[in-house]
Design an enzyme around this catalytic site. Structure first.
Site, PDB file in Angstrom:
ATOM      1  N   GLU A   7       0.798  -1.239  -0.089  1.00  0.00           N
ATOM      2  CA  GLU A   7      -0.195  -0.051   0.157  1.00  0.00           C
ATOM      3  C   GLU A   7       0.987   1.173  -0.236  1.00  0.00           C
ATOM      4  O   GLU A   7       0.300   2.328  -0.292  1.00  0.00           O
ATOM      5  CB  GLU A   7      -0.822   0.363   1.213  1.00  0.00           C
ATOM      6  CG  GLU A   7      -0.102  -0.033   2.932  1.00  0.00           C
ATOM      7  CD  GLU A   7       0.078  -1.407   3.160  1.00  0.00           C
ATOM      8  OE1 GLU A   7       1.934  -1.639   2.694  1.00  0.00           O
ATOM      9  OE2 GLU A   7      -0.129  -1.847   4.036  1.00  0.00           O
ATOM     10  N   GLU A  81      -6.983  -3.153   8.297  1.00  0.00           N
ATOM     11  CA  GLU A  81      -6.401  -1.923   7.639  1.00  0.00           C
ATOM     12  C   GLU A  81      -6.009  -2.509   6.436  1.00  0.00           C
ATOM     13  O   GLU A  81      -6.616  -2.483   4.951  1.00  0.00           O
ATOM     14  CB  GLU A  81      -6.761  -0.335   7.708  1.00  0.00           C
ATOM     15  CG  GLU A  81      -7.003   0.231   8.669  1.00  0.00           C
ATOM     16  CD  GLU A  81      -8.924   0.125   9.019  1.00  0.00           C
ATOM     17  OE1 GLU A  81      -8.536   0.810   7.330  1.00  0.00           O
ATOM     18  OE2 GLU A  81      -9.916  -0.031   9.555  1.00  0.00           O
ATOM     19  N   TYR A 273       6.288  -3.849  12.767  1.00  0.00           N
ATOM     20  CA  TYR A 273       5.203  -3.159  12.650  1.00  0.00           C
ATOM     21  C   TYR A 273       4.645  -1.907  13.685  1.00  0.00           C
ATOM     22  O   TYR A 273       4.125  -2.941  14.813  1.00  0.00           O
ATOM     23  CB  TYR A 273       3.840  -4.158  12.330  1.00  0.00           C
ATOM     24  CG  TYR A 273       2.920  -3.552  11.352  1.00  0.00           C
ATOM     25  CD1 TYR A 273       2.466  -2.197  10.488  1.00  0.00           C
ATOM     26  CD2 TYR A 273       1.715  -3.771  12.065  1.00  0.00           C
ATOM     27  CE1 TYR A 273       1.811  -2.355  10.041  1.00  0.00           C
ATOM     28  CE2 TYR A 273       0.461  -3.283  11.873  1.00  0.00           C
ATOM     29  CZ  TYR A 273       0.361  -2.471  10.172  1.00  0.00           C
ATOM     30  OH  TYR A 273      -0.953  -1.445   9.875  1.00  0.00           O
ATOM     31  N   ARG A 275       1.863  -0.640  15.194  1.00  0.00           N
ATOM     32  CA  ARG A 275       0.306  -1.102  15.736  1.00  0.00           C
ATOM     33  C   ARG A 275       0.049  -1.850  16.215  1.00  0.00           C
ATOM     34  O   ARG A 275      -0.294  -3.075  15.181  1.00  0.00           O
ATOM     35  CB  ARG A 275      -1.264  -0.480  14.013  1.00  0.00           C
ATOM     36  CG  ARG A 275      -0.648   1.439  14.106  1.00  0.00           C
ATOM     37  CD  ARG A 275      -1.828   1.486  12.806  1.00  0.00           C
ATOM     38  NE  ARG A 275      -0.985   1.268  11.586  1.00  0.00           N
ATOM     39  CZ  ARG A 275      -1.376   1.911  10.438  1.00  0.00           C
ATOM     40  NH1 ARG A 275      -0.361   2.546  10.978  1.00  0.00           N
ATOM     41  NH2 ARG A 275      -0.470   1.157   9.824  1.00  0.00           N
ATOM     42  N   HIS A 318       1.229 -10.610  15.861  1.00  0.00           N
ATOM     43  CA  HIS A 318       1.562  -9.310  15.555  1.00  0.00           C
ATOM     44  C   HIS A 318       2.967  -9.965  16.857  1.00  0.00           C
ATOM     45  O   HIS A 318       3.084 -10.303  17.655  1.00  0.00           O
ATOM     46  CB  HIS A 318       1.102  -8.150  16.251  1.00  0.00           C
ATOM     47  CG  HIS A 318       0.290  -8.106  15.014  1.00  0.00           C
ATOM     48  ND1 HIS A 318      -0.283  -6.463  14.422  1.00  0.00           N
ATOM     49  CD2 HIS A 318      -0.447  -8.648  14.298  1.00  0.00           C
ATOM     50  CE1 HIS A 318      -0.578  -6.585  13.785  1.00  0.00           C
ATOM     51  NE2 HIS A 318      -1.569  -7.281  13.938  1.00  0.00           N
TER      52      HIS A 318
END
Length: 517
Positions: A7, A81, A273, A275, A318
């Site tokens: 993205e 997302e 990452y 988040r 995560h």
């Protein structure tokens, strides 16, 4: 030709350096969303997607570039997302949603991406449905109710939101605490010695305190002196709320700035990452860091990889927010915070000698001595000044004795950072929405930043009071957390997302919006 689609253009550039045999393309974030000028949701909760402004050309370019591709991999961010963007890419390119073409990685490194390419997966349609459910619910609550408050107050730039309204409630409650606070004044006697101070109990009147001060100016007898060795564990590695809080306190960064810089550091291959709600660290990486700690600082500084009790709804796949490798440096202060925390979280405990002395007339003195710095080699630990060795029964003559007037302080207003931490504690929002909710509150002028604190404005107050009267569930913090939990159930395939939307609209007393569909 093999194509990998992400993205972020920044992320695409980083990956392209590692893989010359791939063509790496970027969507530049979300490229489809609900329309801006109408509700865009029908009675069956189907969404009417439109290209975001300027994004049609990007998708047309991607379609052209992948025409002759033998393999296409979707490598958008590993969260709700990112999964929704992956869904839209697959729809646009007419890729079967069950096709094994989705890869996920939590650090933008050659090693991590190669590993992901060996573990190609399907699209997580339940995660997509979870994102859809949130988006539909936010639209059905936000779109009509925002119009309602705009019309009611005859003002523009007003909005209502599932998460932002709960944040507004937190700010309101804080203002009420400050308003109801009753300050108390009290007095203590301070005996100043050569290398330390001893303080009395509190007195309501200065006269009582002054009497004691006169009584002890010629000397104070030591009643007890104790020492206790304490091991202070290293801090946990960062998750999203904690890095936002730390950067706010130490760097004075607003949450939006911290999140933007962290995302850039991730895309450039410096950190994992950003988040995430977990403290979990990859075991192989942790062992590499532990070896570095031992080699650099010595065997005594090598700690261990710890496991932490996590919340029930934590994103298990995560990792924490950590550096990618120890030899990679960056001038950004936020990177330095993450670098130090990554290593300090794996170092040995600090050893502190706690000292406490009691004197006649209820005087107390406390001190601390750092016996072994451990993890504080990399992060500061605030310690009180040490006491000299004292003997029970000895009488010490103060250099001076004085009465100090003190007063209780009202609870402090939230900073952006402490508000995020409170949101996490209460289950309001998720790592990807913390900054957005606070930015909306500021953008709508429901709160202003005053001396680094968030102060509720008159505009914020009147919108809160309106919602409290007409839609009390929307400003009910517990109910907002329940909504989040219900939506998490969708991601785990435990509930149907359309049934969940209807249920939450009814529970929040906003089901009348269904008449608009």
């Amino acid at each position: 030709m093999r194509v990998l689609i992400v993205e972020s253009p920044n992320k695409a550039r980083t990956i392209q350096k590692y893989f010359k045999d791939f063509k790496v393309l970027a969507t530049a974030g979300h490229f489809k969303d609900l329309p801006e000028d109408r509700l865009g949701v029908d009675k069956e909760f189907n969404m009417q997607f439109e290209y975001l402004k300027g994004k049609g050309k990007i998708i047309a370019f991607i379609k052209k570039e992948v025409k002759n591709a033998k393999e296409i991999y979707i490598a958008t961010d590993p969260d709700r997302e990112g999964e929704a963007i992956a869904y839209h890419i697959m729809k646009e390119l007419k890729i079967d949603l069950n096709k094994q073409c989705r890869i996920r990685f939590y650090e933008v490194t050659k090693e991590s991406i190669e590993k992901a390419l060996k573990n190609v997966d399907k699209l997580d349609i339940n995660l997509v449905k979870s994102q859809f459910a949130r988006r539909i619910l936010d639209r059905l609550i936000g779109y009509p109710l925002s119009s309602e408050v705009i019309k009611h107050f005859n003002e523009r730039n007003l909005s209502v939101g599932r998460v932002q309204s709960a944040v507004l409630a937190l700010l309101y409650e804080k203002e009420k605490q400050i308003e109801n606070f009753k300050q108390k004044v009290y007095y203590v006697v301070v005996a100043q010695f050569d290398k330390f101070k001893a303080t009395s109990r509190a007195f309501e009147s200065s006269e009582e305190a002054q009497k004691l001060a006169e009584k002890v100016k010629d000397g104070l007898k030591v009643k007890t002196y104790e020492e206790k060795k304490v091991y202070i564990d290293p801090p946990k590695p960062f998750n999203t709320s904690e890095i936002l809080k730390e950067a706010g306190e130490k760097l004075k960064y607003p949450v939006a700035k911290t999140q933007a810089i962290a995302q850039k550091l991730f895309e450039e291959g410096y950190i994992t990452y950003p988040r995430t709600d977990t403290h979990r660290m990859d075991e192989a990486k942790a062992n590499m860091f532990l070896d570095y700690i031992e080699k650099t600082y010595g065997e005594n500084y090598r700690g261990k990889l710890r496991t932490f009790r996590e919340k029930a709804n934590v994103q298990g796949a995560h990792e924490c927010i950590r550096i990618v490798e120890v030899n990679k440096q960056h001038s950004e202060p936020l990177y330095d915070l993450i670098y130090r925390r990554t290593l300090s979280s794996l170092m040995s405990p600090a050893v502190v000698l706690k000292q406490k002395a009691t004197f006649e007339h209820d005087f107390i003195a406390e001190g601390e001595i750092l016996l072994f710095d451990g993890w504080t080699k990399l992060e500061k630990l605030d310690l009180s000044s040490p006491l000299p060795k004292l003997k029970e029964g000895e009488i010490l003559k103060p250099i001076k004795v004085f009465v100090e007037k003190r007063k209780t302080e009202p609870p402090p207003r939230y900073t952006q950072a402490s508000l995020v931490k409170k949101m996490e504690t209460l289950g309001i929002g998720r790592p990807s929405t913390y900054a957005t909710a606070i930015n909306t509150i500021l953008k709508r002028e429901y709160a202003i930043v005053q001396k680094n604190n968030l102060k509720l404005t008159d505009r914020g107050l009147k919108v809160y009071m309106y919602l409290k009267e007409k839609y009390p569930e929307l400003v009910d913090i517990k109910f907002t957390a329940i909504m989040e939990d219900e939506l998490d159930q969708v991601a785990e395939n435990k509930t149907d997302y359309k049934q969940t939307i209807r249920k939450l609209l009814e529970l929040s007393k906003t089901a009348h919006v269904l008449e608009l569909l």
